[in-house]
Each structure stands twice: as structure tokens, then as C-alpha cells.
Design an enzyme around this catalytic site. Structure first.
Site, PDB file in Angstrom:
ATOM      1  N   GLU A  42      47.951  63.616  62.753  1.00 10.28           N
ATOM      2  CA  GLU A  42      47.709  63.647  61.653  1.00 10.28           C
ATOM      3  C   GLU A  42      49.190  62.553  61.111  1.00 10.28           C
ATOM      4  O   GLU A  42      49.010  63.682  60.507  1.00 10.28           O
ATOM      5  CB  GLU A  42      46.799  63.482  60.701  1.00 10.28           C
ATOM      6  CG  GLU A  42      45.462  63.107  61.171  1.00 10.28           C
ATOM      7  CD  GLU A  42      43.535  63.235  60.000  1.00 10.28           C
ATOM      8  OE1 GLU A  42      44.237  62.309  59.064  1.00 10.28           O
ATOM      9  OE2 GLU A  42      42.743  63.961  60.557  1.00 10.28           O
ATOM     10  N   GLU A  45      41.180  70.110  57.636  1.00 18.92           N
ATOM     11  CA  GLU A  45      41.626  69.079  56.644  1.00 18.92           C
ATOM     12  C   GLU A  45      41.357  70.393  55.594  1.00 18.92           C
ATOM     13  O   GLU A  45      40.665  69.744  54.364  1.00 18.92           O
ATOM     14  CB  GLU A  45      42.093  68.261  55.804  1.00 18.92           C
ATOM     15  CG  GLU A  45      42.852  67.166  56.515  1.00 18.92           C
ATOM     16  CD  GLU A  45      43.360  66.181  55.941  1.00 18.92           C
ATOM     17  OE1 GLU A  45      42.772  65.860  55.368  1.00 18.92           O
ATOM     18  OE2 GLU A  45      44.761  65.666  56.212  1.00 18.92           O
TER      19      GLU A  45
HETATM   20  O1  AHR Z   1      42.767  59.368  59.303  1.00 24.06           O
HETATM   21  C1  AHR Z   1      42.364  59.034  57.927  1.00 24.06           C
HETATM   22  C2  AHR Z   1      41.862  60.492  57.200  1.00 24.06           C
HETATM   23  O2  AHR Z   1      43.177  60.923  56.538  1.00 24.06           O
HETATM   24  C3  AHR Z   1      41.636  61.820  57.830  1.00 24.06           C
HETATM   25  O3  AHR Z   1      40.188  61.266  57.789  1.00 24.06           O
HETATM   26  C4  AHR Z   1      41.708  62.586  57.165  1.00 24.06           C
HETATM   27  O4  AHR Z   1      41.692  64.118  57.971  1.00 24.06           O
HETATM   28  C5  AHR Z   1      42.837  62.928  56.185  1.00 24.06           C
HETATM   29  O5  AHR Z   1      42.871  62.539  54.992  1.00 24.06           O
END
Ligand code: AHR
Length: 510
Positions: free
Chosen positions: A294, A175
Site C-alpha cells: 500500500e 495491518e
Molecule cells: O487503502 C486504505 C486503507 O489504508 C486500507 O484499508 C488499510 O489497509 C490502510 O490503512
């Protein structure tokens, strides 16, 4: 009356793609109780000789997770990997700036490799491009994958691991478009850094694949310009662009919540098109695909977590992001999985974030057992039955509008054809809150060889019903014994209840 009828055609000739098994990947971050008291808890009654909880390993194996992203997440952006290897008594604790926690480093790279072997899964390793960079990524790669007579390969062997780990898939940071990220960068800065790091890592091992950070969610102000600019820098060196997206229902508006996969469609479509735009502009023949590394529902625990991190920082493994998922969250997860299957030609990797305790399908009681959340089940069924060929299935369904979306189909559905196992499986959600919808499936392309196998539904629960360690099958799929379930002459009819997740598996007998 179209409001309560839907039609779908399932034909094995109409292939989207062979599904990459990594579509059913997941994620373990050094965050909350994912590692400590999650997968790793020496002294727990179910811990093995390495301190790994066997009850958790059993549930991970049950889910059939082929790859696990590690060690972050936001955590990776200030991770000093060499703190986490070597004799445990010499390891030093370090502050984790992402989650304002103290990490003891009692669990690290080597333990994770060992755990993955036991859990029967591969590693998707992220490197720190926040506070560190290319040199450190190269050192970590040497430590993991090389067998040379040089510092880091020697270090791994000295730590008791003669064989290289052969980690194939690497994330270029996490990110990096997010202002919250430690070491956040502009698109041009990050594109250059990702390109140069991947280029150098490829010199060491040219079998590697690289995932470049795309946008942290569809609402990022830099989306989709971030994708264009970073790809123009790094197109020749990376293999996947990442997407991240979480959904929630803080307003308690179920109909609109379950319409969120329309936004996910837009997100996927836009990233696919942006990649292909840069490909065309560069006159490239190389195809870059997607890593949706994610995704999940995440909102139940957020206020409590922000409060905890603000007021009581630097604990060891505090309970963070421990969303207790309800029935409608399971429907949402089912809808996301259907959306992924429809994009199986471009999504080669996806990671349910996360795997244990932290926004997770698997929870642990520190002084008790491991248990399954509601969202465990649709993921389990997709991972079990969603292997093989994703089929393009024309679908006609009634539609409705919600507070934030128009033309939301009542039914979302798709099918997967598994040639090897000789089976075909339909996944279907009815997101109409009131009406049962009769689904009429044209399966004539299979001739008369189909027999109904397992047919389950998750239906009839209150939207806020949850599972717990005392009862983790309260909200779960149940077999349907439905007299209306009829298969004749290649026509299959079934009734999909309001707010339901349905998995209908057919055997192909010849
Ligand atoms: O999964 C939780 C968090 O969400 C992770 O660390 C991050 O990459 C995202 O913002």
C-alpha cells in the site's frame, strides 16, 4: 555552480536487479466506490454482460497493472468470503466494520477472478486473520485453487467455475499491528498465526507465496520491533514482509512534502536490515523480500470521510477516500516510483493504493465516464518504461533543506535498461521549486548507439491544479521539444524545470 547542475552516469553493467513486473501492482478493496460504481456497475452504458465497466477496464489495461491486491485492506479483517459467492439472488448483505458501510455481496471472489481475466491482471488475495483464522483461510484456498472432491472445491465448481484459479500470492491478513484493525494482535500472536496459517496453506499447495504484515507505517510505535518479532516466528514460512505508507501535504509545505521520500528510504532500509538481522540470527539461507503493498498520497478527503463514517454509517458504496490529486501529488508519486526502482533488488511487489475511485489514479462518474487523475501519468510511464533492469546510477545534485528534512537533493533520478526492447529510460524529478537544473548524463557505456526517443515532462502547472472528468489531460506529460536537449559522444544534457517529472527514453540502435 552546484545549485543548478546535476550529473548522473547510466551504465548497463551496473545492475541493481531485474525489475519484478509486480512492482506496478495495485489494489481494489471493498471500500467506497472502488467495486460498486467503480469496476462493477450493471446498467451503466459501458457495462459488459458481467456488469463490469469497460471504460474502467480499458484504463486499467492502459496502466499495465500486473497484479491487484483484494479484497482489503481493513475490510478483509471481517470478510466472510462465502457470503460473496453463489447465486446472486441468495447473497446476503453484511456490515463492513472497517468503513461502516453495508456490503451487498453482489460482487465477490468469483466476479473478481473474472474481472481480473478481462483486465489482464493477476490476483493477490488477502485472508481474514482478524475475526477469522487458519481454518477459514484454508477453506478459501481450497475454493480458489483446488480441484478435489471436497466441500469448497465442489462449491466453486457448482458455482460455475470448473477450473481452479491458481492464485499464487497470498497476504496473511492486513495491518495487524494497527489498533484500528478489527482483530488487531500483538507481534508475537500475529507472527505465530501467520506462520501456522502459511504452513497449513503450503500443505494444500506448495507453490504459494506469502506476504506477512509488516508495519502500517514508519511512525507506528511498534516499528521495527514488530518486524523482528513476527519474523522470528514466521521466517521459514513466509516470503515477503509488507510495508504501507501514505503521504500528504496538509500544511501546504511543498518543499517538505516532496522530501518525504527520504523517510521512505529510511523505512525501506530499516525493514531490509531487520529481515537480514533475523536471517543471520537464525543462520538461515532463505532471503525474504519486500512487498510495498500500500502506497500513495492520501489526505485530501480524510476529514470529510471521518465525518461521514461517524455521522451516517451503513450506506451502500458511499463516496469515501475520493482524493482529487493535484500536480504536486503527481511529482510525489514520481519520486516514490524512483525510490522503488532504486530498491528493485528487495521490493518484488508494490501496490499503488488504490486503483479505482478510492485514493486512485482512475475515477468514475456514476452517470458518466471514467477518467485519469494527475497521478495516473507517472504511474503509467513507470509501468510502461520501467521494465527490465534497474540500473545503479551515481548521481550528484545540489541539495536544499526543508522544514522537516536536511540535505534533500534537488534532483532525484534513476534509469532502467530494457534489453529486449533495446531501450533505456531515465526518470527524473526536479524538486527544487525555483531553479531549472541542467542534468548532465554520462551514457558513454552505450557507445554511439543511442538515439533520443520519447522525452516528456510534467512541468509548469500550479501545484494545486487537478484533472476532472471534463478534462483528464489538463495535467499530463507533454513532449519536450527542447533545443537544449543534446546527445553527442555519449554525453546527454537536458534542462529539468523547477517542479518537474521527466521521462527520457532512448532507443539503442546497433
Ligand atoms: O487503502 C486504505 C486503507 O489504508 C486500507 O484499508 C488499510 O489497509 C490502510 O490503512
Amino acid at each position: 555552480d552546484m545549485a543548478d547542475k546535476a550529473k548522473m552516469t547510466v551504465d548497463p553493467s551496473f545492475r541493481i536487479a531485474e525489475i519484478d513486473k509486480r512492482l506496478y501492482g495495485s489494489f481494489i478493496e471493498h471500500l467506497g466506490r472502488a467495486v460498486y460504481t467503480g469496476i462493477y456497475q450493471p446498467g451503466h452504458p459501458s457495462a459488459d454482460e458481467d456488469g463490469f465497466r469497460k471504460d474502467v477496464i480499458d484504463l486499467v489495461r492502459e496502466l499495465g497493472v500486473p497484479i491487484v491486491r483484494y479484497p482489503g485492506g481493513n475490510f478483509v479483517s471481517n470478510f466472510f468470503w462465502e457470503d460473496s459467492v453463489g447465486p446472486k439472488e441468495n447473497r446476503k448483505a453484511r456490515l463492513d466494520l472497517a468503513w461502516r458501510t453495508t456490503d451487498t455481496n453482489q460482487f465477490g471472489i468469483d466476479e473478481f477472478q473474472k474481472w481480473c481475466k478481462k483486465a489482464d491482471t493477476d490476483i493477490m488475495m488477502a485472508v481474514n486473520l482478524g475475526t477469522r483464522g487458519t481454518a477459514d483461510a484454508l477453506n478459501l484456498l481450497e475454493y480458489c485453487n483446488l480441484n478435489t472432491d471436497t466441500t469448497y472445491a465442489k462449491m466453486r465448481r457448482a458455482n460455475g467455475h470448473p477450473e481452479p484459479y491458481g492464485i499464487k500470492t497470498w497476504c496473511m491478513g492486513n495491518e495487524m499491528d494497527g489498533p484500528w484493525q478489527v482483530g488487531h494482535k500483538t507481534a508475537a500472536e500475529y507472527g505465530m498465526l501467520a506462520a501456522e496459517t502459511a504452513k497449513a496453506m503450503k500443505v494444500m499447495d506448495d507453490s504459494l507465496e506469502f506476504v506477512m504484515c509488516g508495519s502500517s507505517n514508519i511512525k507506528m510505535p511498534t516499528f521495527p520491533e514488530w518486524e523482528r518479532v513476527t519474523l522470528e516466528e514466521a521466517y521459514d514460512y513466509v516470503d515477503y514482509v509488507s510495508l504501507h505508507q501514505y503521504y500528504g501535504n496538509p500544511a501546504g509545505d511543498t518543499a517538505d512534502y516532496l522530501a518525504n521520500t527520504l523517510d521512505m528510504e529510511t523505512f525501506l532500509h530499516t525493514v531490509e536490515c531487520t529481515i537480514d538481522y533475523v536471517k543471520a540470527k537464525r543462520r538461515s539461507t532463505k532471503q525474504i523480500n519486500l512487498s510495498f503493498d500500500e502506497w500513495n498520497v492520501w489526505y485530501h478527503s480524510m476529514d470529510k470521510d471521518n465525518e461521514k463514517m461517524a455521522r451516517e454509517p451503513w450506506d451502500q458504496h458511499p463516496a469515501l477516500l475520493e482524493d482529487n490529486y493535484n500536480f504536486e501529488d503527481a511529482l510525489m508519486v514520481g519520486l516514490i516510483l524512483i525510490t522503488f526502482l532504486k530498491h528493485a533488488d528487495r521490493i518484488r511487489i508494490a501496490c499503488l493504493a488504490q486503483l479505482v475511485n478510492v485514493i486512485a489514479p482512475i475515477m468514475t462518474d456514476e452517470n458518466g465516464k471514467a477518467w485519469r487523475q494527475t497521478i495516473f501519468y507517472p504511474f503509467y510511464q513507470a509501468s510502461k518504461y520501467g521494465r527490465g533492469i534497474a540500473l545503479e546510477c551515481p548521481l550528484a545534485s545540489g541539495k536544499h533543506d526543508t522544514s522537516g528534512h536536511t540535505d534533500v537533493t534537488d534532483i532525484d533520478a534513476t534509469a532502467v535498461y530494457n534489453e529486449e526492447k533495446k531501450e533505456v529510460t531515465i526518470f527524473a524529478v526536479n524538486r527544487n521549486m525555483m531553479e531549472t537544473v541542467e542534468l548532465d548524463c554520462d551514457l558513454r557505456a552505450f557507445g554511439n548507439s543511442l538515439r533520443i526517443g520519447e522525452h516528456t515532462e510534467m512541468a509548469g502547472y500550479g501545484i494545486n491544479e487537478v484533472n476532472s472528468s471534463a478534462d483528464d489531460r489538463r495535467v499530463a506529460p507533454k513532449p519536450v521539444a527542447d533545443p537544449a536537449d543534446a546527445l553527442s559522444d555519449g554525453s546527454y544534457k537536458t534542462a529539468l524545470k523547477p517542479l518537474s517529472w521527466n521521462v527520457i527514453n532512448f532507443r539503442i540502435e546497433k
